[in-house]
Design a protein around this motif. Structure first.
Motif, PDB file in Angstrom:
ATOM      1  N   PRO A 171       2.423  -6.894   6.585  1.00 37.43           N
ATOM      2  CA  PRO A 171       2.660  -5.493   6.218  1.00 37.43           C
ATOM      3  C   PRO A 171       1.386  -4.694   5.983  1.00 37.43           C
ATOM      4  O   PRO A 171       1.295  -3.523   6.374  1.00 37.43           O
ATOM      5  N   LEU A 172       0.390  -5.301   5.362  1.00 39.16           N
ATOM      6  CA  LEU A 172      -0.825  -4.570   5.043  1.00 39.16           C
ATOM      7  C   LEU A 172      -1.714  -4.339   6.261  1.00 39.16           C
ATOM      8  O   LEU A 172      -2.702  -3.599   6.189  1.00 39.16           O
ATOM      9  N   ALA A 173      -1.359  -4.951   7.391  1.00 39.57           N
ATOM     10  CA  ALA A 173      -2.150  -4.788   8.612  1.00 39.57           C
ATOM     11  C   ALA A 173      -1.615  -3.680   9.515  1.00 39.57           C
ATOM     12  O   ALA A 173      -2.069  -3.535  10.651  1.00 39.57           O
ATOM     13  N   ASP A 174      -0.669  -2.877   9.029  1.00 40.94           N
ATOM     14  CA  ASP A 174      -0.040  -1.879   9.905  1.00 40.94           C
ATOM     15  C   ASP A 174      -0.848  -0.598  10.052  1.00 40.94           C
ATOM     16  O   ASP A 174      -0.475   0.300  10.812  1.00 40.94           O
ATOM     17  N   GLY A 175      -1.950  -0.478   9.319  1.00 42.36           N
ATOM     18  CA  GLY A 175      -2.792   0.699   9.439  1.00 42.36           C
ATOM     19  C   GLY A 175      -2.384   1.867   8.560  1.00 42.36           C
ATOM     20  O   GLY A 175      -3.103   2.869   8.496  1.00 42.36           O
ATOM     21  N   ARG A 176      -1.244   1.765   7.873  1.00 45.41           N
ATOM     22  CA  ARG A 176      -0.786   2.851   7.004  1.00 45.41           C
ATOM     23  C   ARG A 176      -0.515   2.388   5.572  1.00 45.41           C
ATOM     24  O   ARG A 176      -0.529   3.203   4.651  1.00 45.41           O
ATOM     25  N   SER A 177      -0.262   1.119   5.393  1.00 45.60           N
ATOM     26  CA  SER A 177       0.065   0.599   4.064  1.00 45.60           C
ATOM     27  C   SER A 177      -1.189   0.057   3.382  1.00 45.60           C
ATOM     28  O   SER A 177      -2.198  -0.214   4.028  1.00 45.60           O
ATOM     29  N   GLU A 178      -1.094  -0.114   2.070  1.00 45.67           N
ATOM     30  CA  GLU A 178      -2.216  -0.686   1.336  1.00 45.67           C
ATOM     31  C   GLU A 178      -1.730  -1.331   0.045  1.00 45.67           C
ATOM     32  O   GLU A 178      -0.586  -1.142  -0.373  1.00 45.67           O
ATOM     33  N   VAL A 179      -2.644  -2.107  -0.543  1.00 46.89           N
ATOM     34  CA  VAL A 179      -2.328  -2.792  -1.795  1.00 46.89           C
ATOM     35  C   VAL A 179      -2.908  -1.998  -2.957  1.00 46.89           C
ATOM     36  O   VAL A 179      -4.030  -1.496  -2.893  1.00 46.89           O
TER      37      VAL A 179
END
Length: 335
Positions: free
Chosen positions: A94-102
């Motif tokens: 999920p965090l590799a989608d370019g829009r999401s972050e932790v």
């Protein structure tokens, strides 16, 4: 043992000059923050042990549902998640989608150092002494950085528990966004903060206004909604006062979450918010709600179907109203 600070934290309404003036090109947007946390018994007292993290296995499939609509999510990870290799692995795609972050979420009762007693009051991290709150923020931030290879820049206090030192501590640690303030909610009866003076508009706060506050959006609907803040607080003092007012269509307080809010309530709240010119809507839910049995909001398979039907209806309406998703980067640049 360290005990809670007894004074209720009551942040005042932001000054007019602190409010964000969104540029026209930003349009009307929405964000989605996920309280990414361990599973525990919500009906029991707070404990340092006895939790699990198995619901994280549902995150990749849930994320795909949002990603197909171009939505980036902010996963506000707490210490038990950051320290569990399996939970971390479920977040990598999920965090590799370019829009999401932790981001970070602090549950003090399960975040070391354990120098305070476990209690309801101490479950609000802002009630802890400044030194203990700072130490817990450091342990949490370091755990997230080690697990995901990046420090968090968005924060939510667990149980929305900001305190008098929190914003300064966040700014000193490089955070850019806080989303701990739950617009119009008052947790002072439990020893928590009182956000009665906080509305839905984003504003600058913290030392030298270096933090962007994105309140968790709460909309008043009903015929008396323009008096919502004052009237709802008075109704809350009466037995079932708020429930009766909502049922009669007079006044209903609707946070933008599928947890404890019906789809029809949410759709009306969105129409009201957009109609009244709110430029940024802030949605949220808890990651354990992705699996039945872990939260009071999703108890069984039928509840889970309603959870996803809620999102389908809400996202369809947002699309029709041209309310587009925004990433943290887009929000910061526009602000």
């Amino acid at each position: 043992m360290i005990v809670a600070v007894p004074t209720v934290f009551h942040p005042p309404a932001p000054a007019p000059e602190a409010l964000v003036r969104w540029p026209d090109a930003f349009g009307t947007r929405f964000t989605l923050f996920v309280d990414t946390e361990e599973e525990f018994d919500w009906s029991a007292g707070f404990r340092r042990d006895g939790f699990t993290t198995s619901a994280m296995a549902a995150v990749p499939e849930a994320h795909r549902r949002f990603s197909e609509r171009g939505i980036g999510l902010v996963y506000l990870v707490d210490y038990p998640i950051a320290r569990d290799p399996a939970a971390v692995a479920f977040l990598q795609e999920p965090l590799a989608d370019g829009r999401s972050e932790v981001g970070a979420q602090l549950h003090p009762w399960v975040t070391p150092p354990f120098e305070e007693r476990v209690s309801v009051s101490n479950s609000f991290a802002g009630n802890l002494t400044e030194a203990v709150e700072a130490a817990k923020l450091d342990r949490l931030g370091h755990a997230i950085d080690r697990a995901f290879g990046r420090p968090p820049r968005a924060y939510r206090a667990g149980r929305y528990g900001l305190g008098p030192h929190t914003l300064r501590l966040l700014a000193a640690r490089g955070y850019r966004v806080d989303t701990s303030m739950r617009a119009t909610f008052d947790y002072s009866r439990e020893g928590g903060p009182d956000y009665s003076g906080i509305g839905n508009a984003a504003f600058r706060t913290g030392p030298h206004q270096t933090l962007l506050e994105l309140p968790f959006t709460t909309i008043f609907t009903g015929r008396l909604r323009r008096r919502g803040g004052v009237l709802h607080k008075r109704l809350a003092r009466l037995p079932r006062g708020t429930a009766i007012a909502a049922r009669l269509g007079l006044l209903n307080r609707v946070p933008l979450t599928p947890e404890g809010v019906s789809r029809s309530e949410a759709l009306e709240a969105i129409r009201v918010s957009v109609g009244e010119g709110l430029r940024l809507l802030n949605f949220a839910f808890h990651s354990p709600s992705l699996v039945p049995g872990h939260t009071p909001y999703v108890r069984d398979a039928a509840d889970l179907r309603r959870f996803w039907a809620w999102w389908e209806g809400v996202l369809d309406l947002l699309d029709r109203l041209n309310v587009r998703p925004a990433t943290v980067d887009e929000v910061l640049q526009a602000a």
